[in-house]
Design a protein around this motif. Structure first.
Motif, PDB file in Angstrom:
ATOM      1  N   TYR A 483       0.961  -1.369  -0.199  1.00  0.00           N
ATOM      2  CA  TYR A 483      -0.372   0.157  -0.024  1.00  0.00           C
ATOM      3  C   TYR A 483       1.002   0.817   0.248  1.00  0.00           C
ATOM      4  N   GLU A 484       1.311   1.146   0.662  1.00  0.00           N
ATOM      5  CA  GLU A 484       3.057   2.430   1.139  1.00  0.00           C
ATOM      6  C   GLU A 484       3.304   2.315   0.152  1.00  0.00           C
ATOM      7  N   ASP A 485       3.918   1.396  -1.064  1.00  0.00           N
ATOM      8  CA  ASP A 485       4.247   1.570  -2.721  1.00  0.00           C
ATOM      9  C   ASP A 485       4.049   2.953  -3.618  1.00  0.00           C
ATOM     10  N   ILE A 486       2.211   1.948  -3.309  1.00  0.00           N
ATOM     11  CA  ILE A 486       1.078   2.564  -4.487  1.00  0.00           C
ATOM     12  C   ILE A 486       1.294   4.394  -3.682  1.00  0.00           C
ATOM     13  N   SER A 490       2.301   6.104  -7.674  1.00  0.00           N
ATOM     14  CA  SER A 490       0.851   5.739  -7.593  1.00  0.00           C
ATOM     15  C   SER A 490       1.402   4.913  -9.764  1.00  0.00           C
ATOM     16  N   GLN A 491       1.972   6.023 -10.194  1.00  0.00           N
ATOM     17  CA  GLN A 491       1.871   5.493 -11.555  1.00  0.00           C
ATOM     18  C   GLN A 491       3.092   3.853 -11.406  1.00  0.00           C
ATOM     19  N   GLN A 492       4.500   4.299 -11.495  1.00  0.00           N
ATOM     20  CA  GLN A 492       4.932   2.732 -11.433  1.00  0.00           C
ATOM     21  C   GLN A 492       3.952   1.716 -10.546  1.00  0.00           C
ATOM     22  N   ARG A 495       0.815   0.712 -12.868  1.00  0.00           N
ATOM     23  CA  ARG A 495       1.195   0.204 -14.136  1.00  0.00           C
ATOM     24  C   ARG A 495       1.760  -2.162 -13.420  1.00  0.00           C
ATOM     25  N   ARG A 496       2.844  -1.546 -12.288  1.00  0.00           N
ATOM     26  CA  ARG A 496       3.453  -3.254 -12.374  1.00  0.00           C
ATOM     27  C   ARG A 496       1.935  -4.456 -11.328  1.00  0.00           C
ATOM     28  N   ILE A 497       0.774  -3.253 -10.954  1.00  0.00           N
ATOM     29  CA  ILE A 497      -0.287  -3.983 -10.941  1.00  0.00           C
ATOM     30  C   ILE A 497      -0.944  -4.724 -12.402  1.00  0.00           C
ATOM     31  N   ASP A 507      -4.213   3.672 -19.969  1.00  0.00           N
ATOM     32  CA  ASP A 507      -4.289   5.451 -18.915  1.00  0.00           C
ATOM     33  C   ASP A 507      -5.757   5.291 -17.762  1.00  0.00           C
ATOM     34  N   ALA A 508      -6.661   4.782 -17.832  1.00  0.00           N
ATOM     35  CA  ALA A 508      -7.883   4.847 -17.404  1.00  0.00           C
ATOM     36  C   ALA A 508      -7.739   4.849 -15.738  1.00  0.00           C
TER      37      ALA A 508
END
Length: 581
Positions: A483-486, A490-492, A495-497, A507-508
């Motif tokens: 959670y803390e990494d998001i 958030s963008q990276q 994308r990883r998720i 992009d949505a």
């Protein structure tokens, strides 16, 4: 014992119901005990005796009486309808379904069996199946509130929001002074993003009943407080001085906890959270998860996991997001569901039911024996298709659908056996933030959340469970998402998720909070907001109050966490270990 005439039995039943209405249950119990041994042939008296037994909590006696009434009057649908209801109360859904279906065969114009069957379908997560039954009930009895309440719930889940709101508004027309109906409509409005309209409904509910803790809790959840003298806070504090059911009192305390937390009055907030939990806390918690997990781990071993490719479904549609409640599962679901090819199904209980269906026993040896008996591709494929049918109710066209039931971490072995190509995401959040957030929510269905020591024990168990699965699963099968990494990037992480579930980037997914869809969890308000940092290291504000929790989680805390406690005079030392044996 001397026999009584039907008239005498009828009089005794009248007396028993009068005693029951006046709160004299012991006298009603005495009448019930006397009449149960009597030979009764009158159908009306059998039905009334069954109803008396049901009202007194004796479902087995009620089933017996209604069955006798149904046998005595085989062309009468009413005893069968009541028999179905008694089976529901006895937690016997299969028998209930048979009785109710037979009642409909005898009298297709009787509305109650449709309502009960609709409720049973909802309890099985068969929302699509519930809707036509409830529509039929409303057609037959347009003034029945229960039918409107149930169909509203089912329509919400299958994302038929406009129709759900139509029935919710009709329910308010039928019962305009019932505050619960306004709360129900308000919840739909929140879940679909119409916050202003939702606020009005919660306010209407509180005007009807100032002690409606559910209405207050929902209103407070969508309100950002900056002033401790806010009229909502003052009204809630005043309401606590009046009489009300304990559940509503607890919810009011939880609401005030959130309001004072917003105002950064940490001590006041904690005290209200503490009182809210104390009101609902059971005297003892009966949680058999250690034994349950032991039999699961001994059954779903490395060999079974390795053989899953031969037994499971080929479907890659399911995405399972597991972890602790309040660990970011809703956030991850929202990110994925914002992808054009994905959808979210919320928290489904289907996997747990499949586990109990495959191995309906508490004994470890019997569990392993039942699993071995049911270990065949045909059986697992049948269960997999049943699960997919429920999953597809959320979106029949999506190529990825998220089931974010946190407790599915129990069943990752079963999940991999059913769906070896499914994607599994493990949501992780700082242990103190996770556990404290559980303590700050009125999770009436999770009794372990009412005590900090219980929460710590649950957290330790969950972490050890995940360690086990990572040992027996193929490498890389489980994707950890912090959670803390998001929050930090958030963008990276988004994308990883998306990459972890094998979908192309869109992009949505970065604007997940703008997408309108049902969010029916404690995180509903947060899921409507952009990612924010306030929930990170929230525990520091409450450090003076959570020594029990900190000591319980000591082996999962960082040196920085321990130093933070030392700063307020609390020395912690790592010493805890747990194994399943």
């Amino acid at each position: 014992m001397n026999e009584l005439t039907s008239q005498a039995i009828n009089k005794k039943l009248n007396d028993a119901f009068n005693h029951l209405n006046n709160g004299n249950t012991s006298q009603s119990e005495a009448v019930l005990a006397q009449l149960l041994d009597m030979p009764i042939n009158d159908v009306g008296n059998l039905i009334r005796l069954g109803t008396l037994a049901l009202n007194l909590g004796h479902t087995v006696h009620a089933i017996n009486m209604y069955s006798k009434a149904a046998d005595a009057s085989p062309k009468n649908a009413i005893p069968l309808d009541l028999l179905g209801y008694a089976f529901i109360e006895n937690n016997s859904p299969d028998q209930a379904t048979l009785a109710l279906q037979k009642a409909i065969e005898i009298n297709p114009k009787l509305p109650d069996p449709y309502i009960r069957l609709g409720g049973l379908a909802i309890s099985r997560n068969d929302f699509s199946g519930a809707i036509p039954l409830l529509r039929k009930a409303i057609e037959l009895k347009p003034s029945e509130p229960a039918a409107y309440a149930n169909i509203t719930q089912a329509l919400r889940v299958v994302r038929e929001y406009d129709e759900a709101m139509k029935y919710a508004r009709k329910l308010i027309e039928l019962e305009p002074n019932n505050s619960e109906n306004h709360v129900s409509l308000g919840r739909i409005l929140v879940e679909t993003g119409d916050i202003d309209a939702a606020r009005k409904e919660f306010e209407k509910a509180l005007k009807l009943d100032k002690t409606d803790g559910f209405a207050l809790n929902n209103l407070v959840a969508i309100t950002k407080f900056t002033d401790c003298n806010d009229k909502i806070i003052q009204s809630a504090e005043k309401a606590l001085q009046t009489s009300m059911p304990s559940r509503h009192r607890s919810y009011i305390h939880f609401s005030l906890g959130k309001a004072f937390d917003d105002c950064q009055e940490w001590n006041k907030a904690y005290e209200h959270y503490r009182q809210g939990n104390m009101i609902e806390k059971p005297a003892i918690i009966h949680d058999a998860h250690y034994l349950r997990f032991k039999k699961i781990t001994r059954t779903y071993n490395r060999k079974i996991m390795a053989d899953a490719e031969e037994t499971g479904s080929d479907s890659g549609i399911p995405v399972f997001v597991v972890g602790m409640p309040r660990s970011g599962t809703t956030l991850i679901e929202q990110i994925i569901a914002s992808h054009p090819q994905a959808a979210g199904a919320g928290e489904l209980t289907v996997i747990d039911r499949i586990d109990k269906a495959i191995c309906p026993t508490e004994s470890i040896k019997q569990y392993q024996k039942k699993f071995a008996e049911n270990y065949s591709r045909d059986i697992f494929l049948e269960y997999a298709e049943d699960y997919l049918a429920v999953l597809r109710q959320s979106d029949s066209d999506a190529t990825r659908i998220v089931d974010k039931m946190p407790d599915n971490f129990f069943h990752l072995g079963l999940i991999h056996t059913l769906f070896p190509r499914a994607h599994i995401i493990h949501a992780i959040r700082h242990p103190l933030d996770t556990c404290l957030s559980c303590y700050f929510q009125p999770f009436t269905f999770l009794p372990w959340t009412y005590d900090l020591e219980w929460i710590a024990n649950r957290y330790k168990f969950y972490r050890k469970a995940m360690d086990h699965w990572k040992q027996v699963f193929p490498e890389g099968k489980i994707t950890d998402v912090h959670y803390e990494d998001i929050i930090a990037d958030s963008q990276q992480q988004t994308r990883r998720i998306i990459d972890s579930i094998d979908l192309p980037w869109d992009d949505a997914c970065l604007s997940y909070y703008k997408r309108k869809r049902e969010i029916n969890t404690a995180s509903v308000w947060q899921a409507r907001q952009p990612i924010y940092t306030r929930s990170r290291n929230r525990w520091i504000n409450y450090a003076p109050h959570i020594e029990t929790l900190a000591r319980g989680l000591i082996d999962y805390l960082s040196e920085e966490d321990i130093q933070e406690f030392e700063r307020i005079g609390l020395k912690l030392k790592k010493k805890w270990h747990l194994g399943f044996g």
